[in-house]
Design a protein around this motif. Structure first.
Motif, PDB file in Angstrom:
ATOM      1  N   LYS A  10       0.804  -1.336  -0.071  1.00  0.00           N
ATOM      2  CA  LYS A  10       0.022   0.210   0.110  1.00  0.00           C
ATOM      3  C   LYS A  10       0.994   1.005  -0.051  1.00  0.00           C
ATOM      4  O   LYS A  10       0.435   2.184  -0.711  1.00  0.00           O
ATOM      5  CB  LYS A  10      -0.678  -0.016   1.197  1.00  0.00           C
ATOM      6  N   ARG A  11       1.809   1.354   0.977  1.00  0.00           N
ATOM      7  CA  ARG A  11       2.968   2.441   0.573  1.00  0.00           C
ATOM      8  C   ARG A  11       3.425   2.527  -0.517  1.00  0.00           C
ATOM      9  O   ARG A  11       3.438   3.816  -0.978  1.00  0.00           O
ATOM     10  CB  ARG A  11       3.936   2.184   1.726  1.00  0.00           C
ATOM     11  N   LEU A  12       3.705   1.565  -1.167  1.00  0.00           N
ATOM     12  CA  LEU A  12       4.358   1.654  -2.717  1.00  0.00           C
ATOM     13  C   LEU A  12       3.473   2.390  -3.647  1.00  0.00           C
ATOM     14  O   LEU A  12       3.564   3.193  -4.555  1.00  0.00           O
ATOM     15  CB  LEU A  12       5.040   0.390  -2.852  1.00  0.00           C
ATOM     16  N   GLU A  64      -8.958   3.925  -3.736  1.00  0.00           N
ATOM     17  CA  GLU A  64      -7.982   4.508  -2.663  1.00  0.00           C
ATOM     18  C   GLU A  64      -6.845   5.504  -3.329  1.00  0.00           C
ATOM     19  O   GLU A  64      -6.471   6.393  -2.495  1.00  0.00           O
ATOM     20  CB  GLU A  64      -7.526   3.673  -1.748  1.00  0.00           C
ATOM     21  N   TRP A  65      -6.387   5.026  -4.689  1.00  0.00           N
ATOM     22  CA  TRP A  65      -5.574   5.808  -5.065  1.00  0.00           C
ATOM     23  C   TRP A  65      -6.029   6.113  -6.790  1.00  0.00           C
ATOM     24  O   TRP A  65      -5.666   5.684  -7.788  1.00  0.00           O
ATOM     25  CB  TRP A  65      -4.222   4.998  -5.373  1.00  0.00           C
ATOM     26  N   PRO A  66      -6.597   7.370  -6.675  1.00  0.00           N
ATOM     27  CA  PRO A  66      -7.427   7.637  -7.992  1.00  0.00           C
ATOM     28  C   PRO A  66      -6.641   7.769  -9.122  1.00  0.00           C
ATOM     29  O   PRO A  66      -7.041   7.433 -10.147  1.00  0.00           O
ATOM     30  CB  PRO A  66      -8.086   8.999  -7.398  1.00  0.00           C
ATOM     31  N   ALA A  67      -5.584   8.552  -8.739  1.00  0.00           N
ATOM     32  CA  ALA A  67      -4.585   8.650 -10.229  1.00  0.00           C
ATOM     33  C   ALA A  67      -3.833   7.159 -10.552  1.00  0.00           C
ATOM     34  O   ALA A  67      -3.827   6.875 -11.973  1.00  0.00           O
ATOM     35  CB  ALA A  67      -3.456   9.745  -9.748  1.00  0.00           C
ATOM     36  N   LEU A  68      -3.788   6.563  -9.538  1.00  0.00           N
ATOM     37  CA  LEU A  68      -3.075   5.031  -9.792  1.00  0.00           C
ATOM     38  C   LEU A  68      -4.326   4.392 -10.665  1.00  0.00           C
ATOM     39  O   LEU A  68      -4.046   3.580 -11.807  1.00  0.00           O
ATOM     40  CB  LEU A  68      -2.716   4.382  -8.767  1.00  0.00           C
ATOM     41  N   GLU A  70       1.108   6.684  -6.745  1.00  0.00           N
ATOM     42  CA  GLU A  70      -0.007   7.631  -6.502  1.00  0.00           C
ATOM     43  C   GLU A  70       0.512   9.101  -6.700  1.00  0.00           C
ATOM     44  O   GLU A  70      -0.127   9.873  -7.568  1.00  0.00           O
ATOM     45  CB  GLU A  70      -1.206   7.515  -5.543  1.00  0.00           C
ATOM     46  N   LEU A  71       1.607   9.329  -5.956  1.00  0.00           N
ATOM     47  CA  LEU A  71       1.881  10.673  -6.012  1.00  0.00           C
ATOM     48  C   LEU A  71       2.653  11.317  -7.119  1.00  0.00           C
ATOM     49  O   LEU A  71       2.673  12.469  -7.797  1.00  0.00           O
ATOM     50  CB  LEU A  71       3.075  10.935  -4.874  1.00  0.00           C
ATOM     51  N   GLU A  98       1.149  13.816 -10.732  1.00  0.00           N
ATOM     52  CA  GLU A  98       2.008  15.206 -11.628  1.00  0.00           C
ATOM     53  C   GLU A  98       2.241  14.748 -12.958  1.00  0.00           C
ATOM     54  O   GLU A  98       2.684  15.585 -13.785  1.00  0.00           O
ATOM     55  CB  GLU A  98       3.206  15.254 -10.775  1.00  0.00           C
ATOM     56  N   SER A  99       2.299  13.429 -13.203  1.00  0.00           N
ATOM     57  CA  SER A  99       2.625  13.030 -14.633  1.00  0.00           C
ATOM     58  C   SER A  99       1.540  12.111 -15.197  1.00  0.00           C
ATOM     59  O   SER A  99       1.091  11.106 -14.306  1.00  0.00           O
ATOM     60  CB  SER A  99       3.987  12.442 -14.522  1.00  0.00           C
TER      61      SER A  99
END
Length: 237
Positions: free
Chosen positions: A139-141, A184-188, A146-147, A151-152
């Motif tokens: 989950k951390r990875l 839980e990670w929308p961009a991902l 996600e971060l 941005e990209s």
């Protein structure tokens, strides 16, 4: 560019799918050799001559052997992606970003989620600690991805590259094996969904043909997880 003479030695795993997907995206001809990991074919003498480490995937291209999935992706991109559709040119900032995310997957996401998958669905003993530890790290990875994807649009820049193809099969497996909700990670999730729609990706995920039909995979894995959870934790003995 010389004509490819590629033999792919693989199995239906996230690491194997990385290579079959890229081969399909590049439209390269190749022969598939499916190894039975349960029977330890990857440890047989003939295969150790192709990959001394006894793991899939591996390829031969004529007289050249390449093993380790990231090495194979880089080899195929450098030799056959001459138009740089799925890679960036060495020496560029984008190439450095691509290489960084590729190595990040090999050193982080793959090993950590691989352990999570093992303890959650394939271990012969139950370990609540193992499941929790490696699922939390997975989950951390995912949060790291996600971060970056906030941005990209893609990991290395503005196009799909081998960096994305290295991580995608692992992210795809998260909901199936670990019951992770990509929402839980929308961009991902957006990134994963867009890659999943690609025709070449869908073809690559069927190489080799799965022993368990894809429409039955979720229930198969759920059954494996139930088996583990039903076992007594060995730490209690």
């Amino acid at each position: 560019m010389s004509s490819p003479n590629i033999d792919l030695y693989t199995a239906g795993t996230a690491n194997g799918f990385k290579v079959s997907i890229l081969l399909e995206e590049l439209g390269l001809p190749y022969k598939t050799h499916a190894l039975d990991l349960g029977a330890n074919q990857q440890k047989e003498e003939w295969f150790l001559k192709i990959n001394p480490n006894g793991r899939i995937p591996a390829i031969t291209d004529g007289e050249t052997r390449v093993f380790e999935s990231a090495a194979i992706l880089l080899y195929l991109a450098d030799k056959y992606d001459t138009e740089r559709k799925f890679s960036y040119a060495p020496g560029t900032a984008e190439y450095a970003e691509q290489l960084s995310w590729l190595m990040w997957q090999m050193g982080g996401l793959g090993p950590m989620q691989g352990q999570a998958n093992h303890f959650a669905a394939f271990a012969t003993v139950r370990s609540d600690y193992g499941i929790q530890r490696y699922t939390d790290e997975t989950k951390r990875l995912y949060s790291v991805l996600e971060l970056r994807l906030q941005e990209s649009p893609y990991l290395a820049g503005d196009k799909l590259t081998i960096a994305d193809l290295a991580s995608y099969p692992w992210v795809m497996a998260g909901p199936l094996v670990l019951d992770l909700d990509l929402a839980e990670w929308p961009a991902l999730k957006k990134w994963s969904d867009s890659i999943a729609e690609r025709e070449a990706v869908q073809k690559g995920l069927k190489i080799p043909p799965p022993r368990v039909p894809l429409d039955q995979m979720a229930e198969f894995l759920a059954g494996k997880k139930r088996e583990i959870l039903a076992r007594e934790n060995t730490d209690k003995h």
